[in-house]
Design an enzyme around this catalytic site. Structure first.
Site, PDB file in Angstrom:
ATOM      1  N   LYS A  10       0.832  -1.202   0.000  1.00 16.75           N
ATOM      2  CA  LYS A  10       0.000   0.000   0.000  1.00 16.75           C
ATOM      3  C   LYS A  10       0.876   1.265   0.000  1.00 16.75           C
ATOM      4  O   LYS A  10       2.085   1.187   0.263  1.00 16.75           O
ATOM      5  CB  LYS A  10      -0.919  -0.030   1.239  1.00 16.75           C
ATOM      6  CG  LYS A  10      -1.940  -1.189   1.233  1.00 16.75           C
ATOM      7  CD  LYS A  10      -2.811  -1.124   2.495  1.00 16.75           C
ATOM      8  CE  LYS A  10      -3.879  -2.195   2.533  1.00 16.75           C
ATOM      9  NZ  LYS A  10      -4.730  -2.075   3.751  1.00 16.75           N
ATOM     10  N   TYR A  50     -12.487  -2.406  -2.775  1.00 16.24           N
ATOM     11  CA  TYR A  50     -13.053  -2.401  -1.420  1.00 16.24           C
ATOM     12  C   TYR A  50     -14.585  -2.323  -1.425  1.00 16.24           C
ATOM     13  O   TYR A  50     -15.176  -1.863  -0.446  1.00 16.24           O
ATOM     14  CB  TYR A  50     -12.456  -1.243  -0.616  1.00 16.24           C
ATOM     15  CG  TYR A  50     -11.050  -1.523  -0.113  1.00 16.24           C
ATOM     16  CD1 TYR A  50     -10.752  -2.695   0.583  1.00 16.24           C
ATOM     17  CD2 TYR A  50     -10.019  -0.605  -0.304  1.00 16.24           C
ATOM     18  CE1 TYR A  50      -9.472  -2.962   1.047  1.00 16.24           C
ATOM     19  CE2 TYR A  50      -8.722  -0.871   0.175  1.00 16.24           C
ATOM     20  CZ  TYR A  50      -8.471  -2.042   0.843  1.00 16.24           C
ATOM     21  OH  TYR A  50      -7.200  -2.304   1.322  1.00 16.24           O
ATOM     22  N   ASN A 122      -1.810  -0.417   7.423  1.00 16.68           N
ATOM     23  CA  ASN A 122      -1.171  -1.705   7.718  1.00 16.68           C
ATOM     24  C   ASN A 122      -0.257  -2.203   6.590  1.00 16.68           C
ATOM     25  O   ASN A 122       0.015  -3.378   6.477  1.00 16.68           O
ATOM     26  CB  ASN A 122      -2.234  -2.734   8.109  1.00 16.68           C
ATOM     27  CG  ASN A 122      -3.385  -2.770   7.126  1.00 16.68           C
ATOM     28  OD1 ASN A 122      -3.261  -2.288   6.009  1.00 16.68           O
ATOM     29  ND2 ASN A 122      -4.505  -3.346   7.534  1.00 16.68           N
ATOM     30  N   HIS A 125      -1.920  -5.330   1.637  1.00 15.88           N
ATOM     31  CA  HIS A 125      -3.200  -6.022   1.475  1.00 15.88           C
ATOM     32  C   HIS A 125      -2.889  -7.447   1.067  1.00 15.88           C
ATOM     33  O   HIS A 125      -1.939  -7.685   0.322  1.00 15.88           O
ATOM     34  CB  HIS A 125      -4.040  -5.366   0.370  1.00 15.88           C
ATOM     35  CG  HIS A 125      -5.182  -6.236  -0.060  1.00 15.88           C
ATOM     36  ND1 HIS A 125      -6.376  -6.290   0.626  1.00 15.88           N
ATOM     37  CD2 HIS A 125      -5.289  -7.150  -1.068  1.00 15.88           C
ATOM     38  CE1 HIS A 125      -7.169  -7.178   0.043  1.00 15.88           C
ATOM     39  NE2 HIS A 125      -6.536  -7.717  -0.986  1.00 15.88           N
ATOM     40  N   GLU A 136     -10.059 -10.491  -6.921  1.00 14.82           N
ATOM     41  CA  GLU A 136      -9.041  -9.441  -6.862  1.00 14.82           C
ATOM     42  C   GLU A 136      -7.963  -9.615  -7.937  1.00 14.82           C
ATOM     43  O   GLU A 136      -7.534  -8.645  -8.549  1.00 14.82           O
ATOM     44  CB  GLU A 136      -8.398  -9.430  -5.477  1.00 14.82           C
ATOM     45  CG  GLU A 136      -9.373  -8.978  -4.395  1.00 14.82           C
ATOM     46  CD  GLU A 136      -8.785  -9.020  -2.990  1.00 14.82           C
ATOM     47  OE1 GLU A 136      -9.434  -8.506  -2.073  1.00 14.82           O
ATOM     48  OE2 GLU A 136      -7.675  -9.577  -2.811  1.00 14.82           O
TER      49      GLU A 136
HETATM   50  N1  UDP Z   1      -9.605  -0.819   7.917  1.00 11.75           N
HETATM   51  C1  UDP Z   1      -9.591   0.273   8.778  1.00 11.75           C
HETATM   52  N2  UDP Z   1     -10.341   0.202   9.928  1.00 11.75           N
HETATM   53  C2  UDP Z   1     -11.085  -0.884  10.248  1.00 11.75           C
HETATM   54  C3  UDP Z   1     -11.080  -1.996   9.385  1.00 11.75           C
HETATM   55  C4  UDP Z   1     -10.335  -1.925   8.220  1.00 11.75           C
HETATM   56  O1  UDP Z   1      -8.920   1.266   8.514  1.00 11.75           O
HETATM   57  O2  UDP Z   1     -11.734  -0.895  11.310  1.00 11.75           O
HETATM   58  C5  UDP Z   1      -8.809  -0.756   6.661  1.00 11.75           C
HETATM   59  C6  UDP Z   1      -7.471  -1.486   6.776  1.00 11.75           C
HETATM   60  O3  UDP Z   1      -6.501  -0.755   6.039  1.00 11.75           O
HETATM   61  C7  UDP Z   1      -7.776  -2.829   6.119  1.00 11.75           C
HETATM   62  C8  UDP Z   1      -8.755  -2.416   5.025  1.00 11.75           C
HETATM   63  O4  UDP Z   1      -9.537  -1.385   5.617  1.00 11.75           O
HETATM   64  O5  UDP Z   1      -6.613  -3.466   5.631  1.00 11.75           O
HETATM   65  C9  UDP Z   1      -9.658  -3.527   4.537  1.00 11.75           C
HETATM   66  O6  UDP Z   1     -10.361  -4.076   5.614  1.00 11.75           O
HETATM   67  P1  UDP Z   1     -10.585  -5.645   5.771  1.00 11.75           P
HETATM   68  O7  UDP Z   1     -11.604  -5.857   6.838  1.00 11.75           O
HETATM   69  O8  UDP Z   1     -10.830  -6.269   4.435  1.00 11.75           O
HETATM   70  O9  UDP Z   1      -9.172  -6.146   6.364  1.00 11.75           O
HETATM   71  P2  UDP Z   1      -7.965  -6.946   5.667  1.00 11.75           P
HETATM   72  O10 UDP Z   1      -8.588  -7.985   4.765  1.00 11.75           O
HETATM   73  O11 UDP Z   1      -7.140  -5.940   4.909  1.00 11.75           O
HETATM   74  O12 UDP Z   1      -7.204  -7.569   6.809  1.00 11.75           O
HETATM   75 MG    MG Z   2      -9.986  -7.813   3.327  1.00 12.34          MG
END
Ligand code: UDP
Ligand code: MG
Length: 167
Positions: A10, A50, A122, A125, A136
């Site tokens: 990212k 997303y 984080n 992805h 994806e």
């Molecule tokens: N995210 C965030 N706050 C939250 C949950 C998600 O900022 O409470 C962001 C974070 O960068 C995350 C992305 O949204 O990686 C996508 O969320 P997802 O639940 O799909 O998590 P991931 O699959 O990336 O672990």
């Molecule tokens: Mg996810």
């Protein structure tokens, strides 16, 4: 089971000069890279990627984040990893979504942070499951950009396609 999974480094990962470190960590999986490129993320691509989070309160910030608007780095590095149990292996190495909860020896635990406005920055992805990985990979890559195919492909002839070539 041979799988493929999408990884994005990212904009915060790029801004923090973590590309090399993240690729080194990912090589611990012994998976193969099937494709890699740097992508300028349009709003359309970000919203498609997303789409399942559209109703979350952090959606707009998340779109800005993945488009690079928070990091003066308007690009991401997109990779497809290929091999046995690729999805689980990469997900485990990346760690939990919340970087504060992610184990310290995971990529997110090592390099992620939560901003004061609450976004989980984080740095990576990774596809969460098989359905997500297929969706994806097909969203981010064309078959010609991958050296191995696990999803069926077909050949078509396209005429009058506008494209850039070297002059
Ligand atoms: N995210 C965030 N706050 C939250 C949950 C998600 O900022 O409470 C962001 C974070 O960068 C995350 C992305 O949204 O990686 C996508 O969320 P997802 O639940 O799909 O998590 P991931 O699959 O990336 O672990
Ligand atoms: Mg996810």
């Amino acid at each position: 089971m041979i799988e493929q999974t999408l990884v994005l480094i990212k904009p915060d990962g790029l801004k923090k000069s973590l590309t090399g470190n993240i690729l080194t960590r990912l090589s611990e999986t012994r998976l193969e890279i099937a494709g890699a490129k740097v992508v300028k993320v349009t709003r359309e691509l970000a919203e498609k990627h997303y789409a399942h989070l559209k109703d979350k309160p952090f959606f707009e910030e998340l779109i800005k984040y993945i488009m690079g608007e928070l990091h003066e780095r308007k690009k991401v590095m997109a990779l497809v990893y290929h091999g046995e149990d690729a999805i689980k292996k990469v997900r485990q190495l990346c760690g939990e979504t919340n970087p504060e909860k992610a184990a310290p020896d995971t990529i997110r635990g090592q390099y992620g942070r939560i901003t004061t406005s609450g976004v989980y920055e984080n740095v990576v992805h990774a596809s969460a499951n098989r359905e997500e990985a297929e969706r994806e990979i097909k969203l981010w890559f064309s078959p010609e950009e991958l050296v191995y195919h696990i999803y069926p492909v077909k050949e078509i002839v396209i005429e009058k396609v506008k494209k850039l070539i070297w002059v």
